[in-house]
Design a protein around this motif. Structure first.
Motif, PDB file in Angstrom:
ATOM      1  N   UNK A  98      28.249   3.226  -3.332  1.00  0.00           N
ATOM      2  CA  UNK A  98      28.267   4.415  -4.189  1.00  0.00           C
ATOM      3  C   UNK A  98      26.855   4.690  -4.673  1.00  0.00           C
ATOM      4  N   UNK A  99      26.436   5.943  -4.537  1.00  0.00           N
ATOM      5  CA  UNK A  99      25.103   6.347  -4.993  1.00  0.00           C
ATOM      6  C   UNK A  99      25.157   6.657  -6.488  1.00  0.00           C
ATOM      7  N   UNK A 100      24.308   5.995  -7.263  1.00  0.00           N
ATOM      8  CA  UNK A 100      24.283   6.176  -8.712  1.00  0.00           C
ATOM      9  C   UNK A 100      22.907   6.653  -9.162  1.00  0.00           C
ATOM     10  N   UNK A 101      22.889   7.568 -10.124  1.00  0.00           N
ATOM     11  CA  UNK A 101      21.624   8.076 -10.668  1.00  0.00           C
ATOM     12  C   UNK A 101      21.168   7.196 -11.824  1.00  0.00           C
ATOM     13  N   UNK A 102      19.883   6.889 -11.831  1.00  0.00           N
ATOM     14  CA  UNK A 102      19.280   6.143 -12.937  1.00  0.00           C
ATOM     15  C   UNK A 102      17.960   6.803 -13.324  1.00  0.00           C
ATOM     16  N   UNK A 103      17.712   6.956 -14.611  1.00  0.00           N
ATOM     17  CA  UNK A 103      16.482   7.571 -15.113  1.00  0.00           C
ATOM     18  C   UNK A 103      15.843   6.619 -16.118  1.00  0.00           C
ATOM     19  N   UNK A 104      14.532   6.498 -16.059  1.00  0.00           N
ATOM     20  CA  UNK A 104      13.810   5.642 -17.012  1.00  0.00           C
ATOM     21  C   UNK A 104      13.053   6.499 -18.021  1.00  0.00           C
ATOM     22  N   UNK A 105      12.933   5.983 -19.255  1.00  0.00           N
ATOM     23  CA  UNK A 105      12.141   6.685 -20.274  1.00  0.00           C
ATOM     24  C   UNK A 105      10.664   6.316 -20.119  1.00  0.00           C
ATOM     25  N   UNK A 106       9.828   6.806 -21.012  1.00  0.00           N
ATOM     26  CA  UNK A 106       8.379   6.593 -20.903  1.00  0.00           C
ATOM     27  C   UNK A 106       7.991   5.115 -21.009  1.00  0.00           C
ATOM     28  N   UNK A 107       8.882   4.307 -21.604  1.00  0.00           N
ATOM     29  CA  UNK A 107       8.614   2.876 -21.736  1.00  0.00           C
ATOM     30  C   UNK A 107       9.134   2.083 -20.533  1.00  0.00           C
ATOM     31  N   UNK A 108       9.719   2.800 -19.576  1.00  0.00           N
ATOM     32  CA  UNK A 108      10.241   2.139 -18.387  1.00  0.00           C
ATOM     33  C   UNK A 108      11.645   1.591 -18.540  1.00  0.00           C
ATOM     34  N   UNK A 109      12.289   1.901 -19.678  1.00  0.00           N
ATOM     35  CA  UNK A 109      13.646   1.407 -19.921  1.00  0.00           C
ATOM     36  C   UNK A 109      14.673   2.378 -19.334  1.00  0.00           C
ATOM     37  N   UNK A 110      15.767   1.821 -18.830  1.00  0.00           N
ATOM     38  CA  UNK A 110      16.809   2.657 -18.241  1.00  0.00           C
ATOM     39  C   UNK A 110      17.572   3.439 -19.316  1.00  0.00           C
ATOM     40  N   UNK A 111      17.757   4.728 -19.073  1.00  0.00           N
ATOM     41  CA  UNK A 111      18.581   5.568 -19.946  1.00  0.00           C
ATOM     42  C   UNK A 111      19.983   5.590 -19.350  1.00  0.00           C
ATOM     43  N   UNK A 112      21.017   5.250 -20.106  1.00  0.00           N
ATOM     44  CA  UNK A 112      22.382   5.228 -19.562  1.00  0.00           C
ATOM     45  C   UNK A 112      22.827   6.613 -19.087  1.00  0.00           C
ATOM     46  N   UNK A 113      23.571   6.685 -17.982  1.00  0.00           N
ATOM     47  CA  UNK A 113      24.075   7.971 -17.479  1.00  0.00           C
ATOM     48  C   UNK A 113      24.914   8.732 -18.505  1.00  0.00           C
ATOM     49  N   UNK A 139      22.272  10.944 -20.192  1.00  0.00           N
ATOM     50  CA  UNK A 139      21.552  12.024 -19.526  1.00  0.00           C
ATOM     51  C   UNK A 139      22.439  12.973 -18.709  1.00  0.00           C
ATOM     52  N   UNK A 140      23.615  12.516 -18.258  1.00  0.00           N
ATOM     53  CA  UNK A 140      24.489  13.405 -17.480  1.00  0.00           C
ATOM     54  C   UNK A 140      24.990  14.595 -18.319  1.00  0.00           C
ATOM     55  N   UNK A 141      25.494  14.361 -19.567  1.00  0.00           N
ATOM     56  CA  UNK A 141      25.930  15.512 -20.377  1.00  0.00           C
ATOM     57  C   UNK A 141      24.806  16.510 -20.648  1.00  0.00           C
ATOM     58  N   UNK A 142      23.578  16.004 -20.839  1.00  0.00           N
ATOM     59  CA  UNK A 142      22.426  16.888 -21.067  1.00  0.00           C
ATOM     60  C   UNK A 142      22.179  17.731 -19.818  1.00  0.00           C
ATOM     61  N   UNK A 143      22.226  17.075 -18.650  1.00  0.00           N
ATOM     62  CA  UNK A 143      21.999  17.777 -17.382  1.00  0.00           C
ATOM     63  C   UNK A 143      23.086  18.821 -17.125  1.00  0.00           C
ATOM     64  N   UNK A 144      24.319  18.509 -17.519  1.00  0.00           N
ATOM     65  CA  UNK A 144      25.412  19.468 -17.338  1.00  0.00           C
ATOM     66  C   UNK A 144      25.246  20.665 -18.268  1.00  0.00           C
ATOM     67  N   UNK A 145      24.742  20.389 -19.459  1.00  0.00           N
ATOM     68  CA  UNK A 145      24.581  21.462 -20.450  1.00  0.00           C
ATOM     69  C   UNK A 145      23.437  22.406 -20.090  1.00  0.00           C
ATOM     70  N   UNK A 146      22.323  21.853 -19.592  1.00  0.00           N
ATOM     71  CA  UNK A 146      21.166  22.717 -19.314  1.00  0.00           C
ATOM     72  C   UNK A 146      21.096  23.195 -17.865  1.00  0.00           C
ATOM     73  N   UNK A 147      22.109  22.829 -17.056  1.00  0.00           N
ATOM     74  CA  UNK A 147      22.169  23.321 -15.682  1.00  0.00           C
ATOM     75  C   UNK A 147      21.433  22.474 -14.662  1.00  0.00           C
ATOM     76  N   UNK A 148      20.725  21.451 -15.112  1.00  0.00           N
ATOM     77  CA  UNK A 148      19.969  20.617 -14.172  1.00  0.00           C
ATOM     78  C   UNK A 148      20.880  19.717 -13.328  1.00  0.00           C
ATOM     79  N   UNK A 149      22.161  19.662 -13.685  1.00  0.00           N
ATOM     80  CA  UNK A 149      23.090  18.796 -12.945  1.00  0.00           C
ATOM     81  C   UNK A 149      23.178  19.220 -11.482  1.00  0.00           C
ATOM     82  N   UNK A 150      23.015  20.530 -11.217  1.00  0.00           N
ATOM     83  CA  UNK A 150      23.058  21.002  -9.837  1.00  0.00           C
ATOM     84  C   UNK A 150      21.889  20.430  -9.036  1.00  0.00           C
ATOM     85  N   UNK A 151      20.713  20.431  -9.653  1.00  0.00           N
ATOM     86  CA  UNK A 151      19.529  19.886  -9.009  1.00  0.00           C
ATOM     87  C   UNK A 151      19.673  18.376  -8.808  1.00  0.00           C
ATOM     88  N   UNK A 152      20.151  17.689  -9.856  1.00  0.00           N
ATOM     89  CA  UNK A 152      20.323  16.240  -9.799  1.00  0.00           C
ATOM     90  C   UNK A 152      21.355  15.854  -8.743  1.00  0.00           C
TER      91      UNK A 152
END
Length: 226
Positions: free
Chosen positions: A12-27, A30-43
């Motif tokens: 299963x392909x899973x998305x992971x994003x790191x913050x400026x400190x290199x720490x993982x941000x839980x999906x 960031x997924x609800x933010x991406x869905x709200x601002x429309x970036x979920x299509x790009x992601x």
């Protein structure tokens, strides 16, 4: 993993994003933010392309992988050009659609007419659909009779609830799905006891930390190509 043999058969392909400190941000953040601002299509499209790229550049047969599951957000699933966009990516990497299984959640089933139309269009291209996180949402078994899913994934919470207080609900549900012609995947498997019990219950596939935590794609390839 295949339940009876514990042989790797899919990923299963899973998305992971790191913050400026290199720490993982839980999906879940960031997924609800991406869905709200429309970036979920790009992601979502990026995840699909990265999966195609992985398949085309690795020996899937050596790893034993028959497919890779890619998640579709309910927001993304509303796009009427989704099939065309995904089909273009498949052609770019010269892949058959059967190599990708598209996971949608019960939330996507709210607009049932659109769901049916979108699935039929994408099925004609060769895509296959998996119902993800069953038991976390509306859980309407009767509606599943008319949905061409190939696999039902039991949400980890419904699996964990069974091990907190065992009853006959989950075993009956698994057998119902099997009789309806679906294969069944149990998510959230963390111990041998859980793996054995869900296999005995009739699940076809198992997924969870008992087998592996999520790995970066390059590391996954190094581990499983051996």
């Amino acid at each position: 993993m295949e339940a009876k043999s514990h042989r790797l058969v899919g990923a299963e392909a899973l998305a992971r994003i790191r913050n400026s400190a290199g720490e993982l941000i839980p999906p879940v953040e960031f997924i609800p933010v991406a869905e709200k601002n429309g970036r979920i299509n790009m992601l979502g499209e990026q995840m699909f392309e990265k999966s195609c790229q992985f398949i085309s550049s690795h020996d899937m047969q050596a790893m034993g992988i028959q497919w890779i599951n890619v998640n579709l957000s309910p927001v993304q699933f509303l796009r009427l050009d989704l099939n065309d966009r995904f089909e273009r990516i498949l052609k770019k990497y010269r892949l058959p659609a059967e190599k990708i299984h598209l996971e949608i959640t019960e939330e996507s089933m709210i607009d049932y007419a659109l769901l049916q139309k979108q699935i039929q269009v994408m099925k004609s291209t060769g895509f296959q659909f998996v119902l993800d996180d069953y038991g976390s949402g509306y859980s309407n078994v009767s509606r599943l009779k008319h949905c061409p899913f190939i696999n039902i994934k039991l949400d980890m919470e419904i699996v964990w609830d069974y091990f907190r207080e065992k009853d006959k609900i989950l075993p009956t549900l698994v057998q119902t799905f099997k009789q309806m012609g679906f294969t069944v995947t149990a998510e959230g498997i963390e111990t041998k006891e859980m793996a054995d019990a869900m296999t005995g219950m009739g699940c076809d596939y198992l997924q969870g930390y008992y087998f592996s935590k999520p790995l970066p794609a390059a590391e996954f390839a190094l581990v499983y190509e051996k």
